[in-house]
Design a protein around this motif. Structure first.
Motif, short mmCIF file in Angstrom:
data_model
loop_
_atom_site.label_atom_id
_atom_site.label_comp_id
_atom_site.label_asym_id
_atom_site.label_seq_id
_atom_site.Cartn_x
_atom_site.Cartn_y
_atom_site.Cartn_z
N UNK A 158 0.84 -1.20 0.00
CA UNK A 158 0.00 0.00 0.00
C UNK A 158 0.87 1.25 0.00
N UNK A 159 0.42 2.25 -0.74
CA UNK A 159 1.13 3.52 -0.77
C UNK A 159 2.07 3.63 -1.95
N UNK A 160 2.56 4.84 -2.16
CA UNK A 160 3.51 5.11 -3.23
C UNK A 160 4.58 6.07 -2.72
N UNK A 161 5.67 6.14 -3.45
CA UNK A 161 6.77 7.04 -3.09
C UNK A 161 6.26 8.48 -3.10
N UNK A 162 6.75 9.33 -2.21
CA UNK A 162 6.29 10.73 -2.18
C UNK A 162 6.40 11.44 -3.53
N UNK A 200 5.06 12.22 9.25
CA UNK A 200 4.51 13.57 9.27
C UNK A 200 5.45 14.54 8.56
N UNK A 201 6.77 14.34 8.72
CA UNK A 201 7.74 15.20 8.04
C UNK A 201 7.62 15.06 6.53
N UNK A 202 7.46 13.83 6.02
CA UNK A 202 7.27 13.62 4.59
C UNK A 202 5.99 14.29 4.11
N UNK A 203 4.96 14.17 4.93
CA UNK A 203 3.69 14.79 4.57
C UNK A 203 3.81 16.30 4.50
N UNK A 204 4.51 16.89 5.45
CA UNK A 204 4.71 18.33 5.46
C UNK A 204 5.47 18.79 4.21
N UNK A 205 6.47 18.01 3.82
CA UNK A 205 7.22 18.33 2.60
C UNK A 205 6.29 18.38 1.39
N UNK A 206 5.40 17.40 1.28
CA UNK A 206 4.46 17.39 0.16
C UNK A 206 3.50 18.57 0.23
N UNK A 207 3.00 18.87 1.41
CA UNK A 207 2.10 20.01 1.56
C UNK A 207 2.78 21.28 1.07
N UNK A 208 4.01 21.54 1.54
CA UNK A 208 4.70 22.78 1.21
C UNK A 208 5.08 22.85 -0.26
N UNK A 209 5.64 21.76 -0.80
CA UNK A 209 6.10 21.79 -2.19
C UNK A 209 4.93 21.91 -3.16
N UNK A 218 -3.35 21.56 0.09
CA UNK A 218 -3.97 20.36 0.66
C UNK A 218 -4.57 20.69 2.03
N UNK A 219 -5.60 19.95 2.38
CA UNK A 219 -6.35 20.30 3.59
C UNK A 219 -6.34 19.23 4.67
N UNK A 220 -5.92 18.01 4.36
CA UNK A 220 -6.12 16.92 5.31
C UNK A 220 -4.92 15.98 5.37
N UNK A 252 5.92 20.50 12.70
CA UNK A 252 5.95 20.59 11.23
C UNK A 252 4.93 21.56 10.67
N UNK A 253 3.78 21.68 11.30
CA UNK A 253 2.70 22.48 10.72
C UNK A 253 2.34 23.73 11.54
N UNK A 254 3.03 23.95 12.64
CA UNK A 254 2.74 25.14 13.43
C UNK A 254 1.48 24.99 14.26
#
Length: 393
Positions: A158-162, A200-209, A218-220, A252-254
């Motif tokens: 399950x899942x894919x590379x960022x 969470x750090x990987x997720x934050x990177x995707x949100x910001x980029x 992104x919202x969620x 990561x998200x403040x």
């Protein structure tokens, strides 16, 4: 042998034993009051999160109805789970189609019944969603490293590379879908809380980029499950998980967090269940064998599949009448399949005076037991489940 007092108070144990009286083994007892307590506790520890119970952990109507009334939403994996929840009056706005492996016609089935939140991790699935569920919200599941520290890892399939997740989010917008968020799962029964930090750090990177480079906000964040039940290997209490994960999110998200979704399954219902079984036979394979084989009327095929590779180690206790000196045992099930051995390497200890007819109690077996059980292997029927509320006697 394990001290059941580590897992259940005298009051709770007595309630279980009262409900077990007179029932033919094997069967599962579920304390609904404990499920209620677990839901309320999770809501208190994560007041900012939306709880989507992972139905696959235990899809019993009694549990779903209880959680429905408490305000839970639900993570579902098939049209049959969808039909069950809709029949219980759960609105489609409280449902997420969290399975990334789904037929196009099943996506259409969900969409026709009002579901608008879909998980994905591949281009083909994304295109199916765009065709069969136009305008829906999608969230992309990313691969998480290090899930081997979980007792039941959920990596690879399950899942894919960022990097691919980034591309899927961009394409989702092009296809007319709403790119809504990112999800991950650090593995079921995850004992390393630090795995959430990395995810969470990987997720934050995707949100910001995605916001900086594509203008996509992104919202969620769907953080999946992973919170533990209480088995033989100690874990931190849920309050420690909550404290650390909340800290990771704010680092990561403040102060202003995105929408957070949790998908508890094991931690919601695991401890609330006990399997009551009976010893069928005690045997030795040669005259000088140190280990006894203890065969029970419950095994891998009627409730204990998560003992595969001895991954989940359930506490096993005997009744108060079976006591005394203990010795090492191999625990095996009743079927004509050599794979039906639960514990051989884990060195479980049970009283030497154990005989056929004695009861064995498998603690913390409310999750992934009845829902995993076979339908009719060797003719054995699916394991029965009984429900009670220890506080409503």
């Amino acid at each position: 042998m394990f001290d059941r007092a580590q897992f259940y108070s005298d009051e709770r144990w007595d309630a279980f034993m009262q409900e077990a009286e007179g029932k033919e083994t094997p069967f599962i007892l579920i304390d609904l009051d404990m499920v209620r307590e677990n839901y309320i506790r999770l809501r208190e520890l994560f007041p900012y999160a939306h709880i989507y119970y992972a139905v696959k952990a235990n899809p019993a109507v009694e549990i779903l109805s209880l959680l429905r009334d408490l305000g839970s939403s639900f993570d579902i994996a098939s049209r049959w789970e969808l039909d069950r929840l809709l029949s219980l009056g759960v609105s489609p706005e409280r449902l997420s189609y969290g399975n990334t492996i789904k037929k196009a016609r099943d996506i259409a089935y969900f969409y026709e019944r009002g579901v608008r939140l879909f998980a994905t991790d591949s281009k083909m699935d994304l295109h199916n969603i765009a065709t069969q569920a136009p305008g829906s919200k999608v969230y992309v599941r990313i691969l998480v490293e290090g899930t081997q520290s979980a007792d039941w890892p959920l990596s690879r399939k399950f899942g894919c590379h960022p990097d691919m997740a980034y591309d899927l989010i961009v394409e989702a917008r092009q296809l007319g879908l709403i790119p809504y968020g990112i999800s991950f799962h650090v593995g079921s029964q995850q004992r390393d809380i630090g795995q959430w930090d990395e995810a969470i750090a990987k997720t934050n990177y995707l949100f910001r980029s995605l916001e900086e480079e594509e203008g996509i906000v992104l919202q969620m964040i769907n953080m999946g499950g992973g919170f533990p039940a209480h088995y033989t290997i100690p874990t931190h209490e849920l309050s420690v998980y909550a404290k650390e994960i909340t800290r990771y999110l704010h680092e990561d998200f403040g102060e202003t967090l995105p929408e957070i979704i949790l998908e508890p399954g094991r931690s919601m219902v695991g401890d609330a269940g006990i399997i009551v079984s009976e010893v069928v036979l005690v045997a030795r394979k040669n005259n000088t064998a140190l280990q006894r084989w203890v065969f029970t009327d419950v095994g891998k095929f009627n409730g204990l599949i998560e003992t595969m590779d001895e991954a989940i180690k359930y506490p096993v206790v005997t009744s108060s009448t079976v006591t005394g000196k203990e010795g090492e045992v191999i625990l095996a099930g009743p079927t004509c399949d050599s794979m039906d051995i639960m514990y051989e390497k884990s060195r479980y200890q049970l009283p030497l005076n154990l005989i056929a007819g004695d009861k064995l109690y498998w603690l913390s077996t409310g999750a992934y037991t009845s829902s995993y059980a076979s339908v009719e292997f060797n003719g054995f029927p699916p394991i029965k489940t009984y429900f009670f509320d220890s506080k409503k006697k």
